[in-house]
Design a protein around this motif. Structure first.
Motif, PDB file in Angstrom:
ATOM      1  N   UNK A 130     -88.898  48.555 -45.224  1.00  0.00           N
ATOM      2  CA  UNK A 130     -87.630  47.841 -45.386  1.00  0.00           C
ATOM      3  C   UNK A 130     -86.620  48.699 -46.131  1.00  0.00           C
ATOM      4  N   UNK A 131     -85.385  48.752 -45.600  1.00  0.00           N
ATOM      5  CA  UNK A 131     -84.319  49.520 -46.226  1.00  0.00           C
ATOM      6  C   UNK A 131     -82.996  48.784 -46.065  1.00  0.00           C
ATOM      7  N   UNK A 132     -82.076  49.039 -46.989  1.00  0.00           N
ATOM      8  CA  UNK A 132     -80.729  48.511 -46.839  1.00  0.00           C
ATOM      9  C   UNK A 132     -80.030  49.217 -45.681  1.00  0.00           C
ATOM     10  N   UNK A 173     -75.859  41.630 -51.742  1.00  0.00           N
ATOM     11  CA  UNK A 173     -74.855  41.377 -50.713  1.00  0.00           C
ATOM     12  C   UNK A 173     -75.035  42.276 -49.500  1.00  0.00           C
ATOM     13  N   UNK A 174     -76.056  43.135 -49.526  1.00  0.00           N
ATOM     14  CA  UNK A 174     -76.190  44.130 -48.460  1.00  0.00           C
ATOM     15  C   UNK A 174     -77.293  43.756 -47.474  1.00  0.00           C
ATOM     16  N   UNK A 175     -76.985  43.938 -46.211  1.00  0.00           N
ATOM     17  CA  UNK A 175     -77.929  43.718 -45.133  1.00  0.00           C
ATOM     18  C   UNK A 175     -79.108  44.685 -45.241  1.00  0.00           C
ATOM     19  N   UNK A 176     -80.296  44.223 -44.865  1.00  0.00           N
ATOM     20  CA  UNK A 176     -81.462  45.100 -44.818  1.00  0.00           C
ATOM     21  C   UNK A 176     -82.071  45.088 -43.420  1.00  0.00           C
ATOM     22  N   UNK A 177     -82.814  46.150 -43.118  1.00  0.00           N
ATOM     23  CA  UNK A 177     -83.505  46.267 -41.841  1.00  0.00           C
ATOM     24  C   UNK A 177     -84.989  46.486 -42.088  1.00  0.00           C
ATOM     25  N   UNK A 178     -85.801  45.994 -41.142  1.00  0.00           N
ATOM     26  CA  UNK A 178     -87.250  46.162 -41.196  1.00  0.00           C
ATOM     27  C   UNK A 178     -87.733  46.667 -39.845  1.00  0.00           C
ATOM     28  N   UNK A 179     -88.960  47.199 -39.828  1.00  0.00           N
ATOM     29  CA  UNK A 179     -89.625  47.485 -38.566  1.00  0.00           C
ATOM     30  C   UNK A 179     -90.113  46.156 -38.000  1.00  0.00           C
ATOM     31  N   UNK A 180     -89.695  45.811 -36.802  1.00  0.00           N
ATOM     32  CA  UNK A 180     -89.998  44.497 -36.243  1.00  0.00           C
ATOM     33  C   UNK A 180     -91.497  44.248 -36.162  1.00  0.00           C
ATOM     34  N   UNK A 181     -92.269  45.246 -35.737  1.00  0.00           N
ATOM     35  CA  UNK A 181     -93.716  45.044 -35.623  1.00  0.00           C
ATOM     36  C   UNK A 181     -94.361  44.732 -36.967  1.00  0.00           C
ATOM     37  N   UNK A 182     -93.816  45.288 -38.046  1.00  0.00           N
ATOM     38  CA  UNK A 182     -94.349  44.997 -39.379  1.00  0.00           C
ATOM     39  C   UNK A 182     -93.983  43.587 -39.831  1.00  0.00           C
ATOM     40  N   UNK A 183     -92.823  43.098 -39.401  1.00  0.00           N
ATOM     41  CA  UNK A 183     -92.318  41.803 -39.863  1.00  0.00           C
ATOM     42  C   UNK A 183     -93.022  40.638 -39.158  1.00  0.00           C
ATOM     43  N   UNK A 184     -93.404  40.837 -37.905  1.00  0.00           N
ATOM     44  CA  UNK A 184     -93.948  39.751 -37.093  1.00  0.00           C
ATOM     45  C   UNK A 184     -95.393  39.453 -37.491  1.00  0.00           C
ATOM     46  N   UNK A 185     -95.683  38.223 -37.975  1.00  0.00           N
ATOM     47  CA  UNK A 185     -97.046  37.897 -38.391  1.00  0.00           C
ATOM     48  C   UNK A 185     -97.989  37.721 -37.206  1.00  0.00           C
TER      49      UNK A 185
END
Length: 355
Positions: A130-132, A173-185
């Motif tokens: 996860x990163x801003x 206040x800043x948007x963050x992004x994740x790797x979708x495969x890591x986020x999906x349970x």
């Protein structure tokens, strides 16, 4: 049925009847996708249906059962995390058809786009997934990618459209992004394209019906042929609304109409979920909800399904001040509960102004 009856049934579908209607995960799964291009509007759309406060809604979005991404129409929505991959493959991919022309305008190409995805994967993996947004852009810059103009935004969008990344809750206040495969349970995949179309149709009409097929096609970005295939494969009921064929979920029809008053965000499925908004507002009223036709929707006060006013809010440290701009004569006391609900969602006292 007549238009007024259809509109009152839509309120039931839209989960604006007596509630609350479950937690954030339940509400998002009911809709299948909820407009969230404007984050504050999206969070209040969840708050008004769940009865949760803003901190509680934000905390629920951290549980990874829902995610924000671009599943259709090139617009950000809250969707069930488990459905992100197949929704992107079925309807999100339609936004990639014109990407070559966009690349030409921005000075990008497939090699740069693929390299940007490699850089984002490396950076997110190194950072624990996860990163801003600014850190993601810095990773692209560090890898030699020119992010000037709209290039940085486009490359972040492209990575999410391809199913590599997704938008996670803000860091401050800043948007963050994740790797979708890591986020999906747990990832769900329909058995066929036809099943995916049927799921889309079932979710749309149970959460927006009664509605015509053209509104479903507009909501998903599907062509009319695919929209009709989805309806045919879903368990839906056809209804005649003033001579127009519409579709709805039988359980919603059985539950019956809803009446009441609501203070809704501008970017809510109540308005964004339809191409034809004539049941909710007149042409003159719509001009006030979308001033200048610029795509920026004002927040609305809704009485028994009809727009009667727009409203603006100023959030201070000690109170939230709401200014009501009526379209027709409005008794503010009728909306006291709805506006107090918004103030309670923010955890602030309410001040109402009527210019």
């Amino acid at each position: 049925m007549d238009g007024n009856t259809a509109l009152s049934l839509r309120l039931r579908s839209l989960l604006l009847g007596p509630g609350p209607h479950g937690d954030v995960r339940t509400v998002v799964e009911w809709f299948g996708a909820m407009q969230a291009q404007d984050l504050n509007s999206g969070l209040w759309s969840l708050g008004v249906r769940t009865g949760l406060t803003l901190p509680e809604v934000v905390a629920a979005t951290e549980e990874r059962h829902v995610v924000r991404t671009w599943p259709m129409r090139g617009t950000v929505h809250f969707i069930p995390s488990a459905d992100a991959h197949w929704m992107l493959d079925l309807t999100g991919v339609r936004q990639l058809t014109g990407v070559a022309r966009r690349w030409e305008y921005l000075g990008l190409d497939e090699k740069i786009a693929n390299r940007s995805m490699e850089l984002l994967t490396e950076a997110l993996t190194s950072a624990g997934g996860r990163l801003t947004r600014s850190a993601c852009v810095a990773a692209l810059t560090g890898g030699g990618i020119d992010v000037g103009g709209q290039r940085g935004y486009h490359l972040l969008w492209y990575a999410s459209q391809r199913g590599l990344t997704a938008i996670a809750p803000n860091d401050g206040a800043e948007q963050t992004f994740v790797l979708l495969d890591d986020w999906v349970p747990a990832r769900f995949t329909p058995s066929s394209r036809e099943e995916g179309l049927a799921i889309y149709a079932k979710r749309y009409f149970r959460s927006h019906g009664p509605a015509p097929v053209k509104d479903f096609a507009g909501w998903t970005g599907l062509g009319m042929r695919d929209a009709r295939l989805g309806i045919a494969a879903a368990d839906l009921v056809a209804v005649d609304v003033d001579g127009v064929e519409m579709w709805a979920d039988q359980a919603v029809l059985d539950a019956g109409p809803v009446t009441g008053q609501w203070a809704l965000p501008g970017f809510d499925e109540y308005m964004l979920g339809y191409k034809d908004r004539s049941l909710m507002a007149s042409v003159e009223q719509l001009a006030k909800v979308i001033p200048g036709g610029n795509g920026v929707f004002q927040s609305t006060l809704v009485d028994d399904g009809r727009v009667v006013a727009t409203w603006k809010r100023t959030v201070g440290k000690r109170a939230v001040t709401v200014t009501v701009l009526p379209h027709v004569p409005v008794r503010l006391e009728d909306f006291e509960s709805a506006l107090e609900g918004y103030a309670a969602y923010l955890g602030l006292p309410l001040i109402v102004k009527n210019p």
